[in-house]
Design a protein around this motif. Structure first.
Motif, PDB file in Angstrom:
ATOM      1  N   ARG A 200       0.819  -1.218   0.000  1.00  0.00           N
ATOM      2  CA  ARG A 200       0.000   0.000   0.000  1.00  0.00           C
ATOM      3  C   ARG A 200       0.846   1.258   0.000  1.00  0.00           C
ATOM      4  O   ARG A 200       0.421   2.300  -0.495  1.00  0.00           O
ATOM      5  CB  ARG A 200      -0.924   0.016   1.225  1.00  0.00           C
ATOM      6  CG  ARG A 200      -1.865  -1.158   1.352  1.00  0.00           C
ATOM      7  CD  ARG A 200      -2.718  -1.373   0.121  1.00  0.00           C
ATOM      8  NE  ARG A 200      -3.493  -0.210  -0.251  1.00  0.00           N
ATOM      9  CZ  ARG A 200      -4.199  -0.098  -1.374  1.00  0.00           C
ATOM     10  NH1 ARG A 200      -4.178  -1.078  -2.262  1.00  0.00           N
ATOM     11  NH2 ARG A 200      -4.891   0.986  -1.647  1.00  0.00           N
ATOM     12  N   SER A 201       2.060   1.163   0.515  1.00  0.00           N
ATOM     13  CA  SER A 201       2.934   2.337   0.551  1.00  0.00           C
ATOM     14  C   SER A 201       3.350   2.786  -0.846  1.00  0.00           C
ATOM     15  O   SER A 201       3.792   3.921  -1.040  1.00  0.00           O
ATOM     16  CB  SER A 201       4.185   2.055   1.391  1.00  0.00           C
ATOM     17  OG  SER A 201       4.951   1.022   0.802  1.00  0.00           O
ATOM     18  N   GLN A 202       3.204   1.915  -1.846  1.00  0.00           N
ATOM     19  CA  GLN A 202       3.576   2.254  -3.218  1.00  0.00           C
ATOM     20  C   GLN A 202       2.443   2.922  -3.993  1.00  0.00           C
ATOM     21  O   GLN A 202       2.656   3.422  -5.091  1.00  0.00           O
ATOM     22  CB  GLN A 202       4.021   0.998  -3.983  1.00  0.00           C
ATOM     23  CG  GLN A 202       5.347   0.423  -3.529  1.00  0.00           C
ATOM     24  CD  GLN A 202       5.667  -0.870  -4.250  1.00  0.00           C
ATOM     25  OE1 GLN A 202       5.485  -1.949  -3.707  1.00  0.00           O
ATOM     26  NE2 GLN A 202       6.128  -0.756  -5.479  1.00  0.00           N
ATOM     27  N   VAL A 203       1.222   2.908  -3.441  1.00  0.00           N
ATOM     28  CA  VAL A 203       0.081   3.513  -4.131  1.00  0.00           C
ATOM     29  C   VAL A 203       0.232   5.027  -4.149  1.00  0.00           C
ATOM     30  O   VAL A 203       0.543   5.648  -3.131  1.00  0.00           O
ATOM     31  CB  VAL A 203      -1.244   3.112  -3.458  1.00  0.00           C
ATOM     32  CG1 VAL A 203      -2.421   3.803  -4.130  1.00  0.00           C
ATOM     33  CG2 VAL A 203      -1.421   1.598  -3.498  1.00  0.00           C
ATOM     34  N   VAL A 204       0.040   5.640  -5.341  1.00  0.00           N
ATOM     35  CA  VAL A 204       0.247   7.083  -5.510  1.00  0.00           C
ATOM     36  C   VAL A 204      -1.013   7.719  -6.101  1.00  0.00           C
ATOM     37  O   VAL A 204      -2.017   7.057  -6.347  1.00  0.00           O
ATOM     38  CB  VAL A 204       1.463   7.355  -6.422  1.00  0.00           C
ATOM     39  CG1 VAL A 204       2.745   6.879  -5.741  1.00  0.00           C
ATOM     40  CG2 VAL A 204       1.306   6.673  -7.776  1.00  0.00           C
ATOM     41  N   MET A 227      -9.465  -0.648 -17.121  1.00  0.00           N
ATOM     42  CA  MET A 227      -8.211   0.030 -16.788  1.00  0.00           C
ATOM     43  C   MET A 227      -8.398   1.247 -15.890  1.00  0.00           C
ATOM     44  O   MET A 227      -7.572   1.522 -15.011  1.00  0.00           O
ATOM     45  CB  MET A 227      -7.489   0.446 -18.074  1.00  0.00           C
ATOM     46  CG  MET A 227      -6.914  -0.709 -18.866  1.00  0.00           C
ATOM     47  SD  MET A 227      -6.002  -0.146 -20.318  1.00  0.00           S
ATOM     48  CE  MET A 227      -7.333   0.510 -21.320  1.00  0.00           C
ATOM     49  N   LEU A 228      -9.494   1.987 -16.096  1.00  0.00           N
ATOM     50  CA  LEU A 228      -9.672   3.237 -15.354  1.00  0.00           C
ATOM     51  C   LEU A 228      -9.949   3.008 -13.878  1.00  0.00           C
ATOM     52  O   LEU A 228      -9.855   3.924 -13.071  1.00  0.00           O
ATOM     53  CB  LEU A 228     -10.800   4.061 -15.981  1.00  0.00           C
ATOM     54  CG  LEU A 228     -10.554   4.535 -17.422  1.00  0.00           C
ATOM     55  CD1 LEU A 228     -11.727   5.354 -17.922  1.00  0.00           C
ATOM     56  CD2 LEU A 228      -9.259   5.356 -17.499  1.00  0.00           C
ATOM     57  N   GLN A 229     -10.311   1.767 -13.503  1.00  0.00           N
ATOM     58  CA  GLN A 229     -10.557   1.454 -12.102  1.00  0.00           C
ATOM     59  C   GLN A 229      -9.273   1.078 -11.354  1.00  0.00           C
ATOM     60  O   GLN A 229      -9.280   0.946 -10.140  1.00  0.00           O
ATOM     61  CB  GLN A 229     -11.557   0.309 -11.995  1.00  0.00           C
ATOM     62  CG  GLN A 229     -12.932   0.633 -12.574  1.00  0.00           C
ATOM     63  CD  GLN A 229     -13.876  -0.534 -12.490  1.00  0.00           C
ATOM     64  OE1 GLN A 229     -13.616  -1.502 -11.789  1.00  0.00           O
ATOM     65  NE2 GLN A 229     -14.996  -0.455 -13.190  1.00  0.00           N
ATOM     66  N   ALA A 230      -8.191   0.895 -12.097  1.00  0.00           N
ATOM     67  CA  ALA A 230      -6.950   0.412 -11.484  1.00  0.00           C
ATOM     68  C   ALA A 230      -6.245   1.506 -10.693  1.00  0.00           C
ATOM     69  O   ALA A 230      -6.251   2.681 -11.074  1.00  0.00           O
ATOM     70  CB  ALA A 230      -6.013  -0.119 -12.571  1.00  0.00           C
ATOM     71  N   GLU A 231      -5.638   1.106  -9.577  1.00  0.00           N
ATOM     72  CA  GLU A 231      -4.827   2.030  -8.795  1.00  0.00           C
ATOM     73  C   GLU A 231      -3.497   2.292  -9.504  1.00  0.00           C
ATOM     74  O   GLU A 231      -3.088   1.541 -10.401  1.00  0.00           O
ATOM     75  CB  GLU A 231      -4.558   1.458  -7.405  1.00  0.00           C
ATOM     76  CG  GLU A 231      -5.788   1.377  -6.529  1.00  0.00           C
ATOM     77  CD  GLU A 231      -5.450   0.854  -5.136  1.00  0.00           C
ATOM     78  OE1 GLU A 231      -5.863   1.501  -4.164  1.00  0.00           O
ATOM     79  OE2 GLU A 231      -4.778  -0.186  -5.040  1.00  0.00           O
ATOM     80  N   ARG A 232      -2.837   3.355  -9.068  1.00  0.00           N
ATOM     81  CA  ARG A 232      -1.503   3.663  -9.585  1.00  0.00           C
ATOM     82  C   ARG A 232      -0.470   3.392  -8.501  1.00  0.00           C
ATOM     83  O   ARG A 232      -0.713   3.658  -7.323  1.00  0.00           O
ATOM     84  CB  ARG A 232      -1.411   5.128 -10.023  1.00  0.00           C
ATOM     85  CG  ARG A 232      -2.210   5.443 -11.282  1.00  0.00           C
ATOM     86  CD  ARG A 232      -2.104   6.916 -11.646  1.00  0.00           C
ATOM     87  NE  ARG A 232      -2.740   7.208 -12.913  1.00  0.00           N
ATOM     88  CZ  ARG A 232      -2.142   7.163 -14.092  1.00  0.00           C
ATOM     89  NH1 ARG A 232      -0.850   6.813 -14.157  1.00  0.00           N
ATOM     90  NH2 ARG A 232      -2.785   7.448 -15.202  1.00  0.00           N
TER      91      ARG A 232
END
Length: 375
Positions: A200-204, A227-232
């Motif tokens: 989770r620390s990598q989610v931006v 794709m638009l639902q995906a986290e970054r």
């Protein structure tokens, strides 16, 4: 006016009746076999007889609105260990079909646990605390009658979709079953790699990093990626180079608590910057040896999914490895024959997607009606 009560006050959990049966041990028959996603097979035995509800326990346990995956059993059936089995305590106070609709009106996403969103679990203790409205029995029956009326057209669409899906599956199996050509393994014509592990620390934020595709962004019914639902997530250049997706790749469900999900595949059509999570695996074809979509069709065959299932025991968090995937053998015809076959099935899958799109539109409309009836 409705009483709001915890689900555990009106149902008994009958998870003690569940029996996992591996795919290779199932004998075809007339009894539905339920998993986390509903009916996953028809077999010759049953372990329950009566009126029950199933609620998905692990895997894809909620939809995009946080609504749980709920099914109704009315008669003889079997249930595996990936779905909770519920029995109404007193049917003179609670109509089981009303309770089905009541659960379909709840957002339970706040009590679902998961590993970076890739593997979700709805624990029994959490499900028992979900609050549901219980009006009078007469009002419950009014709601059931209204919902059965508005669901009529939707049920017809679902029947058409499921029938066409079975037909397409049979056509895939038939088309690939009688091919002449060279006997090859997947490893001869493609390479397999499991996805990136992230925390989770990598989610931006929205304008940073790169989108990461996990199992929850894949619609396995239509074989499409949302794709638009995906986290970054933030990744290094080396990591991106190793786990980037490109058009022509095939993504496989490589790990799941539900055996029926294992080996499901989706064809990647986009060249947008994407990586994929560790519960997925990527097949990258050697395009001079095999048509990319033909490789996707190979993974759609019953023979391929049966091959994967045969190597994994029931009742565990299943996982497929590079060796397992790349060792699979099949007949590879010439490139012209491959492309003739792929052109046919691209049309078939497009039609399935069109029907499913209509189903989604109807489901959204019906859900709004349900939320009015059961606020």
């Amino acid at each position: 006016m409705s009483d709001i009560v915890p689900l555990g006050e009106v149902v008994n959990f009958r998870n003690d009746l569940r029996t996992p049966i591996s795919k290779v041990d199932r004998i075809p028959g007339n009894y539905p076999y339920f998993g986390a996603s509903g009916i996953i097979d028809w077999i010759d035995s049953f372990n329950v007889d009566g009126c029950f509800l199933t609620v998905g326990e692990d895997g894809a346990v909620v939809d995009d609105d946080g609504v749980p995956v709920v099914s109704i059993i009315n008669g003889k059936a079997s249930v595996n260990n990936h779905a909770h089995l519920l029995e109404v305590k007193d049917t003179s106070e609670v109509d089981p079909i009303y309770l089905y609709y009541a659960l379909k009106s709840r957002d339970v996403s706040s009590v679902v646990t998961g590993i970076d969103g890739k593997f979700s679990k709805l624990k029994r203790s959490s499900l028992a605390k979900v609050e549901v409205p219980i009006p009078t029995l007469d009002r419950q029956r009014e709601i059931v009658s209204r919902m059965q009326e508005v669901n009529g057209f939707l049920n017809n669409l679902l029947e058409e979709f499921n029938l066409r899906k079975k037909i397409v599956q049979a056509q895939v199996d038939e088309a690939l079953g009688g091919l002449a050509g060279n006997s090859v393994t997947i490893g001869d014509v493609a390479s397999f790699r499991r996805g990136v592990q992230f925390s989770r620390s990598q989610v931006v934020g929205d304008n940073e990093g790169v989108r990461v595709i996990t199992a929850k962004e894949i619609n396995w019914d239509t074989r499409t990626i949302e794709m638009l639902q995906a986290e970054r997530i933030a990744v290094s250049q080396d990591c991106f180079a190793k786990f980037a997706l490109q058009s022509g790749d095939t993504l496989l469900c490589a790990a799941s608590g539900s055996l029926e999900h294992l080996g499901r595949s989706v064809f990647v059509k986009s060249n947008k910057p994407l990586v994929y999570g560790s519960f997925l695996g990527r097949l990258r074809p050697s395009v001079d040896l095999i048509d990319p979509y033909f490789l996707f069709l190979i993974t759609q065959s019953s023979r391929f999914t049966d091959y994967l299932a045969s190597q994994i025991p029931a009742g565990v968090i299943s996982s497929i490895t590079k060796k397992r995937v790349e060792s699979y053998q099949f007949m590879l015809p010439g490139i012209d024959v491959q492309r003739e076959i792929t052109d046919i099935f691209k049309e078939h899958y497009f039609l399935l997607y069109a029907i499913f799109h209509e189903i989604e539109k109807n489901q959204k409309g019906n859900r709004e009606i349900l939320r009015i009836l059961i606020p």
